[in-house]
Design a protein around this motif. Structure first.
Motif, PDB file in Angstrom:
ATOM      1  N   VAL A  19       7.358  37.816  49.901  1.00 59.89           N
ATOM      2  CA  VAL A  19       7.434  38.547  48.639  1.00 59.89           C
ATOM      3  C   VAL A  19       7.254  40.047  48.882  1.00 59.89           C
ATOM      4  O   VAL A  19       8.013  40.875  48.364  1.00 59.89           O
ATOM      5  N   VAL A  20       6.263  40.406  49.695  1.00 58.52           N
ATOM      6  CA  VAL A  20       6.001  41.819  49.985  1.00 58.52           C
ATOM      7  C   VAL A  20       7.194  42.458  50.686  1.00 58.52           C
ATOM      8  O   VAL A  20       7.637  43.558  50.319  1.00 58.52           O
ATOM      9  N   SER A  21       7.741  41.786  51.683  1.00 55.07           N
ATOM     10  CA  SER A  21       8.883  42.360  52.407  1.00 55.07           C
ATOM     11  C   SER A  21      10.112  42.437  51.512  1.00 55.07           C
ATOM     12  O   SER A  21      10.900  43.385  51.604  1.00 55.07           O
ATOM     13  N   GLY A  22      10.287  41.447  50.619  1.00 60.87           N
ATOM     14  CA  GLY A  22      11.419  41.484  49.696  1.00 60.87           C
ATOM     15  C   GLY A  22      11.318  42.653  48.733  1.00 60.87           C
ATOM     16  O   GLY A  22      12.321  43.318  48.445  1.00 60.87           O
ATOM     17  N   ARG A  23      10.115  42.931  48.248  1.00 56.54           N
ATOM     18  CA  ARG A  23       9.922  44.064  47.339  1.00 56.54           C
ATOM     19  C   ARG A  23      10.161  45.389  48.048  1.00 56.54           C
ATOM     20  O   ARG A  23      10.564  46.366  47.431  1.00 56.54           O
ATOM     21  N   ALA A  24       9.892  45.410  49.348  1.00 55.85           N
ATOM     22  CA  ALA A  24      10.110  46.634  50.125  1.00 55.85           C
ATOM     23  C   ALA A  24      11.550  46.746  50.622  1.00 55.85           C
ATOM     24  O   ALA A  24      11.919  47.749  51.226  1.00 55.85           O
ATOM     25  N   GLY A  25      12.339  45.682  50.398  1.00 55.42           N
ATOM     26  CA  GLY A  25      13.729  45.710  50.853  1.00 55.42           C
ATOM     27  C   GLY A  25      13.854  45.554  52.357  1.00 55.42           C
ATOM     28  O   GLY A  25      14.792  46.064  52.958  1.00 55.42           O
TER      29      GLY A  25
END
Length: 76
Positions: free
Chosen positions: A9-15
């Motif tokens: 989730v964190v990496s997805g939000r950071a792209g």
């Protein structure tokens, strides 16, 4: 939610992708896990949490309680 799902989730939000390498050659997943572990260690060290208490049994060699011994004064 487990740690890996949180990292996704964190990496997805950071792209970013978890398998992507960053500047120092570490994968983003490893870098985020390092940060998570440091924060987790810091949080747990701030207070004597009840879940950190453990009970341990220390097993030692039993005392000799049988048999005889002879000692002579002045002998080596």
């Amino acid at each position: 939610m487990n740690v890996l799902k949180t990292l996704e989730v964190v990496s997805g939000r950071a792209g970013q992708e978890l398998t992507q390498a960053n500047v120092n050659g570490k994968k983003l997943k490893d870098l985020l896990l390092d940060i998570y572990n440091l924060r987790h260690q810091y949080f747990n060290s701030r207070y004597d949490w009840p879940w950190r208490e453990t009970t341990t049994t220390l097993q030692t060699i039993a005392n000799y309680t049988t048999g005889t011994i002879t000692v002579t004064n002045g002998s080596r």
